[in-house]
Design a protein around this motif. Structure first.
Motif, PDB file in Angstrom:
ATOM      1  N   UNK A 589       1.670   3.069 -10.781  1.00  0.00           N
ATOM      2  CA  UNK A 589       1.375   2.176  -9.663  1.00  0.00           C
ATOM      3  C   UNK A 589       1.808   2.815  -8.360  1.00  0.00           C
ATOM      4  N   UNK A 590       1.106   2.479  -7.294  1.00  0.00           N
ATOM      5  CA  UNK A 590       1.571   2.945  -5.992  1.00  0.00           C
ATOM      6  C   UNK A 590       2.337   1.836  -5.297  1.00  0.00           C
ATOM      7  N   UNK A 591       2.415   0.698  -5.946  1.00  0.00           N
ATOM      8  CA  UNK A 591       2.969  -0.484  -5.306  1.00  0.00           C
ATOM      9  C   UNK A 591       4.284  -0.875  -5.978  1.00  0.00           C
ATOM     10  N   UNK A 592       5.348  -0.767  -5.231  1.00  0.00           N
ATOM     11  CA  UNK A 592       6.675  -1.020  -5.779  1.00  0.00           C
ATOM     12  C   UNK A 592       6.839  -2.485  -6.189  1.00  0.00           C
ATOM     13  N   UNK A 593       6.170  -3.400  -5.469  1.00  0.00           N
ATOM     14  CA  UNK A 593       6.310  -4.821  -5.828  1.00  0.00           C
ATOM     15  C   UNK A 593       5.729  -5.089  -7.208  1.00  0.00           C
ATOM     16  N   UNK A 638       9.171   0.885   2.822  1.00  0.00           N
ATOM     17  CA  UNK A 638       7.750   0.779   3.123  1.00  0.00           C
ATOM     18  C   UNK A 638       7.093  -0.406   2.440  1.00  0.00           C
ATOM     19  N   UNK A 639       7.763  -0.994   1.464  1.00  0.00           N
ATOM     20  CA  UNK A 639       7.135  -2.110   0.760  1.00  0.00           C
ATOM     21  C   UNK A 639       7.240  -3.370   1.605  1.00  0.00           C
ATOM     22  N   UNK A 640       6.110  -3.938   1.969  1.00  0.00           N
ATOM     23  CA  UNK A 640       6.171  -5.085   2.876  1.00  0.00           C
ATOM     24  C   UNK A 640       6.849  -6.276   2.219  1.00  0.00           C
ATOM     25  N   UNK A 641       7.563  -7.020   3.017  1.00  0.00           N
ATOM     26  CA  UNK A 641       8.316  -8.154   2.535  1.00  0.00           C
ATOM     27  C   UNK A 641       7.759  -9.441   3.101  1.00  0.00           C
ATOM     28  N   UNK A 642       7.994 -10.527   2.381  1.00  0.00           N
ATOM     29  CA  UNK A 642       7.526 -11.814   2.885  1.00  0.00           C
ATOM     30  C   UNK A 642       8.570 -12.494   3.753  1.00  0.00           C
TER      31      UNK A 642
END
Lengths: 726, 353, 338
Positions: A589-593, A638-642
């Motif tokens: 995955x490229x997405x840590x979330x 870099x992982x966007x947060x809510x």
């Protein structure tokens, strides 16, 4: 500002809209009826704000973007009123402009960045030509304009001369995207409409561009409309967020209110369905159902078929705009109860049982032999190879370099990294679809390539082939478009269960289809892949792999092609199937979330890959809350947060762009971007060190070792003080 | 296989769903049901696709017409001979010689009819040779790319792409005179000996792309054999291209065969369209008034069959498009009513990921 | 990443490779010729010996003559003969024509330029015609003009060029006497760069060139498809939004990108056209290499046939080589990806 016609006139004058959109619709004529892809939208865009517009694919968000420039593609038609209000001068009706008027409006006043930066440049012309011809077409002074262009490129951390003298294909995706932003700003517009400007980019690049948008907005005095499917992405920068569902706004309000206290059930469900790093995973729930077809939008509230609060009123009466407060309209009859009915934290049990048992499983599995064991694996590709190649050296891409990892029974490992870092190649090597050029891949103690060539006869090659399966990223191409679901799914049974007759095979396929929720299965087996939705295609690909009863499945970005609201559902299904079939997963995955969601829910590990090397591996808890490698830290950043609090800390990387993989940096490969790099990192490549916090956490960075020479080495970052330097 | 073991460990999932591997043969497909599906997929759907496209209707009519002319014609129409009728009767003047006669009083219609079967035989063998060789070599080279097999095949292909086919065929025609006299199939093959290179190169490059597709990799992961993967999984994707090349190869064979006979290079036993042109030219029909039809009759035949092949080729590719097929098959058509249309991109402008 | 260094290296590497491949092809054709002459069953050499002995030439003399004409010694062992043959050919000695009793090279040098003259004009005109028609069709896609032109293109593409040639000959040359029916240069005018002579040449070449224009039918269909594809590209939409002029968009954006894929196919057509020159020159009795090759065939003049075949092959190989080597200048992407 408002979304409803009833109260927009009553808005007090301190609002200063630069664009007013009233009763605006976009329709397409199709064989099967008129398709309304934007339905009577009302919106005010305030001067100098960043407005985030969020919607799933096919929600009409790109249509809205095009309508703002009166640029809806044929045969679509936009009608209604879109009024541009300059600071001085008369308001202009955008949809009424003649050719000349439109030419002056587009790019000079309202500019646009498309999602496809890859294809937004003419492939046969240099970047510079694009700038010059734009200035020329609008009778701007070219020298002055080019000077400005160079300034903007520099602000975007690009080397102006190098970029301008390149052809589009010579630039990386991130560079092209930034060049496109510069091109859209060269005529000094007031409004910049950005349609998914980062969708095709890597996490770090995406994050960096988001930070840049904030800077250029201030510097160039812009109003920005940022359109995306990714809610967390805009959460950081948007002043207000509008949520589109089925071609209309369901809710529009200040960012904080939308994130903390959304009033529309869809917004609330969407927030809950979005994987992220902070929220407890138990609160993440999929949104049931799928978005409606533009020809056939449900009557009443278009969300009612998917809404847990729907009643008769919702089915028959289109909700008007209710006011949560003066700045926050919402289209829901039940907005006041929605917040209690759909709790953002419900069924969250703090003492998560699952998590603790999962960790146990892993601890036990350490004792037994791994299913697949990678030792010092290397995969090097030569870029050119043919008969006449004796005249030259060919470039070698070191896709994977010295990676060791063990995968156990019922284990889950998620590989995370930027595109081109070799994570997919590593995954394919682990399941025997890519032969390593060095090191070994063992399946239950047998080197699989020895088995394949017959040097190891302890196990059949067929057995290995059956045990290691793959699920691809793009479900559309994972299924052969020429073959029906039935044929595709029966192929593995024909190959491996020769004792089954045709009816038995079909029966098995039918029951599995039903198992993954594709009912009635009789209806589905005769279909071709194009007659399935993306989620259904992925389910078919998944059960095709499961039919082999494999021991390990490598899943290559299995959810990234799906809509946000469907991702959690698909990941849940995969986790449930893992339980049913007793297999192990190697996710890529490229997405840590997403990585965190899967790994935490299954008690697995996350491995971080950078330029072909595994730089850190550990539990999700360790990776996200105690990252050791500077690159892992950058990924977390870099992982966007809510979250409501703005993430404004300085970027923990020195350069945005990833180095050329055919010519990787010496020593530690991350030293060119690492904010903590020292002299020693240039020359020595760090081994994997055990992180002292817990077991099963390794990182390949000198900083983990307290006694390492690193600490006495000279820093190399002082000399190059600038952050984001190419 | 250990499916039974795995089904033991299945947890009841919401109760309603039975174990995925519990094989109960309650699904029974009758023989007639199976035949109905086969008929639907291989007869009904292709025909209904073809018959709905005007290009295909015209093309098919023309090609079938020539087939009838070539197969039934010789049985019905007497072969002509010298001084059968008066010299140079114009077309549609005398119903005994519908298309007129040549300078030696031979009936032109009979000449056309009796050369059609020869031409069709050449077309069939030539087109099949080109396509079979081109596709085989191209797909092997593509599937085995970066191996010595590919290098060898690609180098051979390159040589043949560079060979000027027509002069080569002239030389070979002379050398092999004895073998091709009265053997139209051999002529067809000879004419195609240097024509498959372009197709092979194109197929190879398509193969390179297709080989990267996920579904091919998935098939490899499932342990399917290489022939299965190449012929069952990949070849259907190349079919539209193969069909177009089949018809254009056929056209090329006609053009070149007629040209060679016109030039008098190939030996012949009986008259054909090319020799008709040759005789007309030698008799200086182009300079004589009233002899124009001598040229026109074979010309019209050549152009007509060529138009037929072109139109058929252009429309046949749709038969291999699963989206189009699905719409025309009874089994799956109803699903499409709601979802897909002929003009598919209506969803695309909406964009978004 | 900008990879200037690699771009350069790959380009160089690729060019050398491409030239190597062309040389390989030439070698393969030379070998093929040798095999046809010396080794094939019912081979040329045997046929010649038989023919000469029928004419009363004694076998020893016949063999000498053959060696002179074909540059292949019938008595040498095959490997040595092969080496000799290669050496001779590479030195430009293609043997001697039996029928004309002149060196083959001389005959070819005298006729080849005429063929090249006709072919190059035919190719250029049909290419540009095809592009123009294709662009028109794409611009009015689905309209009446499009349907009309598409039907025209299908029909014209189904007409072999020699059929058109014969029709032009019948009507324009014989019936209406607008053009000369044969020959390649005006009679009674001294060759030279005079208006009368040059226009006479053009006048004689007009019908052959016109006949080859059937090639524009398929080219226009290709152009139409390419243009429609380009019209759907994102960069075109962006260019329109940027306010570029229609002229810039249609020439620099649509046409430029739509023509690219046709460049290679254009040059591949050269091979087919060379082959076609045999028929074309026969119809118009235009004395180029095609007509000479045909005469040689009819006269069983093997040295001339093989020489002509060889020269045409080399011409095609060079044309395709030039096409591939220059493609990078037309399409910047090819400079790296090829």
């Amino acid at each position: 500002m408002t979304v409803s016609e009833s109260d927009h006139q009553r808005r007090p004058a301190h609002h200063d809209p630069i664009l007013q959109i009233r009763n605006t619709s976009v329709t397409f004529d199709m064989d099967r009826g008129e398709s309304r892809v934007l339905d009577d939208v009302e919106l005010d865009i305030q001067r100098n704000e960043i407005l985030g517009i969020v919607g799933e694919s096919g929600s009409g968000k790109s249509m809205l973007a095009s309508a703002l420039l009166d640029a809806v593609v044929d045969p679509g038609v936009a009608y209604g009123d879109i009024t541009y209000r300059p600071t001085d001068g008369e308001p202009v009706d955008v949809l009424d402009l003649d050719k000349q008027g439109l030419k002056e409006l587009r790019w000079e006043t309202i500019s646009m960045v498309f999602q496809g930066a890859m294809s937004s440049f003419n492939p046969v012309r240099k970047i510079r030509t694009h700038f010059v011809e734009t200035l020329d077409a609008h009778d701007y002074d070219i020298d002055e304009g080019m000077e400005r262009a160079e300034g903007i490129l520099e602000d975007l951390y690009l080397e102006p001369d190098r970029v301008l003298d390149s052809y589009p294909h010579e630039l990386s995706g991130g560079m092209k995207q930034r060049a496109l932003i510069a091109l859209s700003l060269v005529l000094e517009p007031e409004v910049l409409v950005m349609d998914e400007p980062t969708a095709a980019l890597d996490l770090l690049m995406q994050r960096s561009i988001i930070s840049l948008i904030r800077e250029i907005k201030a510097e160039y005095d812009l109003t920005i409309v940022f359109i995306t499917h990714d809610l967390p992405l805009v959460a950081d920068i948007a002043d207000r967020i509008g949520v589109l569902y089925a071609f209309e706004f369901v809710e529009l309000g200040p960012t904080d209110e939308i994130l903390e206290d959304a009033a529309h059930p869809y917004t609330r469900l969407l927030l809950k369905s979005t994987p992220n790093l902070e929220a407890p995973i138990e609160t993440m729930q999929p949104v049931e159902g799928s978005a409606p077809d533009p020809v056939n939008v449900p009557s009443g509230c278009s969300f009612h078929p998917r809404c847990p609060l729907a009643d008769d009123q919702c089915r028959h009466e289109d909700p008007r705009a209710y006011e949560v407060n003066a700045n926050h309209p919402v289209h829901c009859h039940h907005w006041s109860t929605a917040r209690e009915e759909i709790s953002m934290t419900d069924d969250y049990d703090v003492s998560s049982v699952l998590q603790s048992t999962a960790v146990d499983t892993r601890a036990q599995s350490e004792e037994i032999d791994p299913v697949v064991s990678l030792e010092d694996v290397e995969v090097h590709f030569e870029t050119e190879q043919s008969f006449f190649d004796m005249f030259s050296d060919s470039d070698v891409v070191e896709a994977v370099n010295g990676v060791s990892v063990d995968i156990y029974e019922k284990d889950v490992v998620v590989l995370v990294g930027e595109s081109g870092c070799g994570k997919t190649t590593l995954g394919k090597t682990a399941v025997g679809l890519q032969e390593p050029t060095g090191g070994s891949v063992q399946f239950r103690g047998h080197d699989i390539w020895d088995v394949q060539t017959g040097t190891d006869t302890g196990i059949e090659w067929g057995e290995i082939r059956r045990s290691l399966q793959i699920v691809h990223q793009d479900p559309g191409s994972a299924l052969n478009p020429h073959r029906r679901v039935k044929t595709s799914l029966e192929a593995p049974l024909k190959r491996w269960n020769k004792d089954l007759d045709g009816n038995d095979r079909t029966q098995r396929v039918l029951s599995l289809l039903e198992h993954v929720g594709m009912t009635p299965p009789n209806d589905y087996i005769e279909r071709y892949p194009h007659q399935l939705s993306g989620g259904e295609q992925q389910r078919v690909a998944l059960i095709r792999a499961m039919l082999m009863n494999p021991d390990l499945i490598m899943a290559d970005e299995p959810v990234s092609a799906l809509d946000v609201s469907l991702r959690v559902e698909m990941m849940d299904l995969m986790i449930q199937l893992q339980d049913t079939f007793d297999t192990s997963y190697l996710f890529v995955s490229h997405d840590l979330s997403n990585a965190r969601y899967i790994a935490e829910k299954t008690g697995g590990r996350i491995g971080v890959v950078y330029l072909g090397q595994l730089v850190e591996i550990g539990t999700p808890e360790q990776i996200i809350h105690n990252p050791q490698h500077p690159y892992t830290k950058a990924l977390c950043w870099a992982t966007p947060e809510l979250g409501v609090e703005k993430n404004t800390e300085e970027a923990p990387i020195r350069t945005i762009d990833i180095p050329d993989p055919t010519d990787p940096p010496s020593g530690c490969r991350y030293h060119t971007r690492c904010p903590n790099a020292r002299e020693i990192c240039r020359t020595q490549s760090p081994e994997s060190f055990d992180v002292p916090d817990e077991t099963a956490h390794d990182a390949a960075c000198f900083r983990v070792d307290d006694d390492h020479d690193y600490w006495t080495s000279k820093s190399i970052t002082r000399a190059e003080e600038t952050v984001f330097d190419d | 296989m250990t499916h039974d073991e795995s089904s033991d460990s299945i947890e009841p999932d919401g109760g309603a769903i039975s174990s995925p591997f519990e094989v109960v043969s309650e699904y029974e497909e009758t023989r007639s049901e199976r035949y109905r599906k086969l008929y639907d997929a291989y007869v009904y759907a292709p025909l209904s696709i073809i018959l709905r496209d005007w290009r295909a209707r015209i093309g098919l009519t023309i090609v079938l017409g020539f087939l009838a002319l070539g197969i039934i014609g010789p049985l019905v129409v007497e072969p002509t001979r010298v001084t059968e009728g008066p010299a140079l009767v114009g077309p549609f003047e005398n119903w005994e010689y519908v298309l007129g006669t040549d300078a030696q009083g031979r009936d032109l219609f009979a000449q056309v009819v009796h050369s059609t079967d020869t031409i069709l035989k050449m077309v069939t063998s030539g087109a099949l040779f080109t396509v079979i060789i081109g596709t085989t070599i191209g797909s092997i080279a593509g599937y085995k790319s970066d191996t010595p097999i590919d290098t060898a095949l690609s180098s051979i292909t390159d040589v043949f792409i560079n060979l000027p086919g027509f002069p080569l065929v002239m030389v070979l025609g002379l050398l092999l005179e004895d073998h091709i006299l009265g053997n139209p199939y051999a002529v067809g093959v000879l004419l195609s000996i240097a024509a498959w290179g372009g197709l092979a190169r194109a197929i190879r490059s398509q193969m390179l792309t297709l080989r990267q597709e996920s579904f091919v990799e998935a098939s490899q992961a499932m342990g399917l054999s290489t022939p299965t993967i190449v012929f069952k999984e990949i070849l259907p994707h190349l079919m539209p291209y193969v069909v177009i090349n089949l018809t254009s190869a056929g056209r090329r064979v006609i053009f070149e065969a007629v040209a060679l006979y016109y030039l008098g290079i190939l030996p012949f036993e009986k008259l054909n369209w090319g020799t008709m042109l040759q005789l007309a030219y030698q008799a200086r029909a182009h300079a004589r008034p009233g002899a124009l039809h001598w040229f026109l009759v074979p010309m019209v035949a050549i152009v007509l069959i060529s138009i037929g092949l072109t139109l058929l080729g252009q429309s046949l590719d749709r038969v291999f498009n699963p989206r189009v097929r699905a719409r025309h098959e009874k089994t799956t058509a109803d699903i499409d009513e709601s979802g897909e249309t002929d003009e598919e991109p209506t969803n695309e402008p909406m964009g978004g990921i | 990443m900008i990879q200037n260094k690699h771009t350069f290296m790959l380009t160089l590497d690729w060019r050398i490779r491409r030239i190597g491949q062309a040389l390989f092809t030439v070698w393969a054709v030379l070998t093929l010729s040798f095999v046809m002459v010396r080794m094939m069953p019912g081979n040329i050499m045997g046929a010649l010996v038989t023919r000469m002995s029928r004419q009363g030439i004694n076998p020893a003399r016949a063999r000498e003559l053959i060696e002179l004409r074909l540059t292949i010694d019938p008595d040498q062992p095959i490997p040595a003969a092969y080496v000799d043959y290669l050496t001779n050919t590479l030195q430009g000695n293609l043997g001697q024509s039996i029928y004309f009793t002149r060196p083959v090279t001389e005959i070819i040098a005298e006729t080849l330029p005429w063929t090249l003259f006709v072919l190059s004009w035919a190719i250029f005109i049909s290419f540009f015609l095809g592009i123009a028609i294709g662009a028109l069709m794409a611009y009015w896609e689905g309209g009446k003009l499009d349907v009309g032109l598409t039907s025209y293109a299908v029909v014209i593409g189904s007409v072999p060029f020699y059929v058109l040639a014969l029709l032009l000959l019948i009507f324009l040359a014989y019936r209406w006497n607008l053009f000369p029916s044969n020959g390649r240069q005006p009679t009674g005018i001294d060759p030279g760069f005079t208006v009368a002579y040059v226009s006479g040449i053009v006048y004689h070449a007009a019908l052959p060139i016109l006949s080859m224009l059937v090639a524009s039918g398929m080219a226009s269909l290709g152009m139409r498809g390419n243009s429609i594809r380009v019209l759907g590209e994102d960069y075109l939409r962006v260019a329109r939004l940027r306010g570029l002029s229609d002229l810039t968009i249609s020439t620099q954006y649509v046409a430029r990108n739509a023509v690219l894929p046709m460049y290679t196919s254009l040059l591949i057509r050269i091979g087919a056209m060379f082959g076609g020159s045999v028929v074309l020159e026969q119809v118009f009795q235009y004395r180029g290499i095609g007509l000479v090759l045909l005469e040689a065939t009819h006269q069983r003049d093997y040295p001339l046939m093989m020489g002509g075949f060889m020269v045409i092959t080399v011409a095609v190989v060079i044309a395709l080589l030039v096409a591939d080597l220059t493609y990078g200048y037309v399409d910047p992407r090819a400079r790296r990806t090829q």
